[in-house]
Design a protein around this motif. Structure first.
Motif, short mmCIF file in Angstrom:
data_model
loop_
_atom_site.label_atom_id
_atom_site.label_comp_id
_atom_site.label_asym_id
_atom_site.label_seq_id
_atom_site.Cartn_x
_atom_site.Cartn_y
_atom_site.Cartn_z
N LYS A 287 3.07 26.44 10.35
CA LYS A 287 1.47 26.26 10.47
C LYS A 287 0.98 27.67 9.45
CE LYS A 287 0.12 24.03 14.54
NZ LYS A 287 -0.84 24.41 15.96
N ARG A 288 1.25 28.59 9.89
CA ARG A 288 0.94 29.48 8.85
C ARG A 288 1.14 29.08 7.32
NH1 ARG A 288 2.45 33.78 5.83
NH2 ARG A 288 4.72 33.35 6.53
N ASN A 290 1.85 26.95 6.18
CA ASN A 290 1.06 25.48 4.85
C ASN A 290 -0.11 26.06 4.64
OD1 ASN A 290 2.86 22.89 4.63
ND2 ASN A 290 3.21 23.58 6.63
N THR A 291 -0.74 27.01 5.35
CA THR A 291 -1.93 27.63 5.55
C THR A 291 -1.69 28.71 4.17
OG1 THR A 291 -2.62 27.75 7.33
CG2 THR A 291 -3.83 29.63 5.80
N TYR A 292 -0.65 29.48 4.04
CA TYR A 292 -0.69 30.22 2.57
C TYR A 292 0.02 29.23 1.34
CZ TYR A 292 -0.54 34.69 5.07
OH TYR A 292 -1.28 35.72 5.92
N ASN A 294 -1.51 26.79 0.64
CA ASN A 294 -2.95 25.66 0.44
C ASN A 294 -3.30 26.32 -0.44
OD1 ASN A 294 -1.87 23.47 1.60
ND2 ASN A 294 -3.41 24.11 3.79
N ALA A 295 -3.60 28.20 -0.19
CA ALA A 295 -3.79 29.41 -0.67
C ALA A 295 -3.00 29.40 -2.05
CB ALA A 295 -4.24 30.36 -0.53
N THR A 335 7.15 20.94 5.08
CA THR A 335 6.92 22.04 3.91
C THR A 335 7.77 22.77 3.18
OG1 THR A 335 6.07 22.67 6.52
CG2 THR A 335 6.18 24.45 4.98
#
Length: 371
Positions: A287-288, A290-292, A294-295, A335
């Protein structure tokens, strides 16, 4: 240990983790000696039955279970070497193929073959080990894997010409070859072989059987993409199916007791990979990342992605039947696919191969293969 050093360690280990067989960092809930005893019992059972194809398959499955347990817990035990040699000998005699074997044991087969190559100078044993390693290499090459699966299954039909399970395996090999490659010639061959009068159509398994029957119906109805030969074979097979009641009968050669088989779920407090990640830790790290991503972090997350991939690979060796494993494999593959480094691409290929070969009947593998 600093976070920078952790990243360095992860990258160093990941660089070779997908290439060489290695003992897992995690524990194992199964008792190696108990699994060894089950293997001996399977041998006695096979001897009593006269060693039919199913007896050989069952015996091989118990060898895999015991071998994995000794590798993970007692690699210095003399039984380890015996099990590695048994794996090479029995797997070779039974024409083991990762596409039609469903024990999620490829890593152990590879490790056993490497052991025999290093410790047995006999030319015949060296040849057996080399051939098994060739199948391990084909694990990530769908076209070659399909060719070997057809060859291996056909060899078993030659050895066991009257055995129903051997004939089922031959059609399964061609059908799975089509699924994994999308080469319709394999589908056509599966239809052709299913149209053989000796093919046990009433014993199609509930794993790949329904999907195969659906394809037969599509061909029989004249759907696009099927040859005239496909239509002819499909019509004949469907005519036989329509005479069967019930339509599908479950076919299985697996009968290892649940309490000793490697089917336990990974405990929440067990840790995998060089940095010791729990199942929850793996999920959170995905999750982390993918969040990064996305950023806009992009390939800077490649090292962490490899770390997760190694941890999941480690988990699959210790708990091959954990119910969350196919989902983790698919999430990890997706991912890694968001990054464009050579390491990420290599790890993605490895993770995808585990999912689509060793867990090919899972919803996640079906989703990936259908796409």
């Amino acid at each position: 240990m600093t976070r920078a050093y952790c990243k360095f360690l992860a990258l160093a280990v990941c660089a070779v983790a997908f290439l060489l067989p290695a003992a897992s960092q995690a524990a194992l809930m199964a008792d190696p000696q108990k699994l060894y005893t089950e293997m001996k019992a399977a041998y006695d059972k096979g001897t009593a039955h006269g060693w039919g194809f199913v007896d050989q398959e069952f015996y091989l499955s118990t060898i895999f279970n015991a071998g994995r347990a000794y590798s993970l817990q007692r690699p210095d035990d003399p039984n380890y070497g015996e099990l590695a040699q048994l794996t090479v000998d029995i797997a070779t005699g039974l024409h083991y193929d990762p596409l039609t074997n469903h024990d999620a044991s490829l890593w152990w087969v590879r490790e056993a073959a490497v052991y025999v190559q290093k410790n047995n100078a006999d030319v015949n044993e060296q040849t057996k080990a080399r051939d098994l390693l060739a199948r391990a290499t084909a694990f990530e090459d769908p076209a070659k894997l399909a060719q070997l699966a057809d060859r291996d299954a056909s060899a078993n039909v030659q050895t066991y010409p009257r055995d129903l399970d051997a004939r089922l395996q031959q059609v399964e090999a061609d059908w799975r070859g089509y699924i994994i490659t999308k080469d319709t010639s394999w589908r056509s061959l599966a239809f052709q072989r299913a149209n053989d009068a000796n093919f046990p159509i009433a014993h199609l398994p509930t794993t790949w059987g329904p999907e195969f029957v659906n394809a037969l119906r599509n061909a029989g109805a004249g759907a696009d993409g099927y040859t005239q030969g496909d239509q002819t074979n499909a019509a004949a097979v469907l005519a036989r199916i329509n005479k069967v009641d019930p339509l599908l009968i479950i076919g299985s050669v697996r009968a290892v007791p649940h309490d000793v088989y490697l089917t336990t779920l990974a405990p929440a407090d067990e840790y995998f990979g060089p940095l010791g990640m729990s199942v929850l830790g793996i999920q959170n790290e995905l999750k982390r990342i993918n969040t990064y991503l996305n950023a806009g972090y992009g390939d800077r997350e490649s090292g962490q992605g490899l770390q997760v991939a190694v941890s999941i690979d480690d988990m699959h060796k210790v708990y091959p039947r954990d119910r969350d494993l196919p989902k983790l494999l698919l999430e990890c593959y997706k991912t890694l696919g968001r990054m464009n480094t050579a390491d990420a691409r290599g790890a993605a290929t490895h993770i995808r191969s585990i999912l689509t070969v060793e867990y090919q009947d899972s919803p996640q593998a079906r989703t990936l293969l259908s796409g």
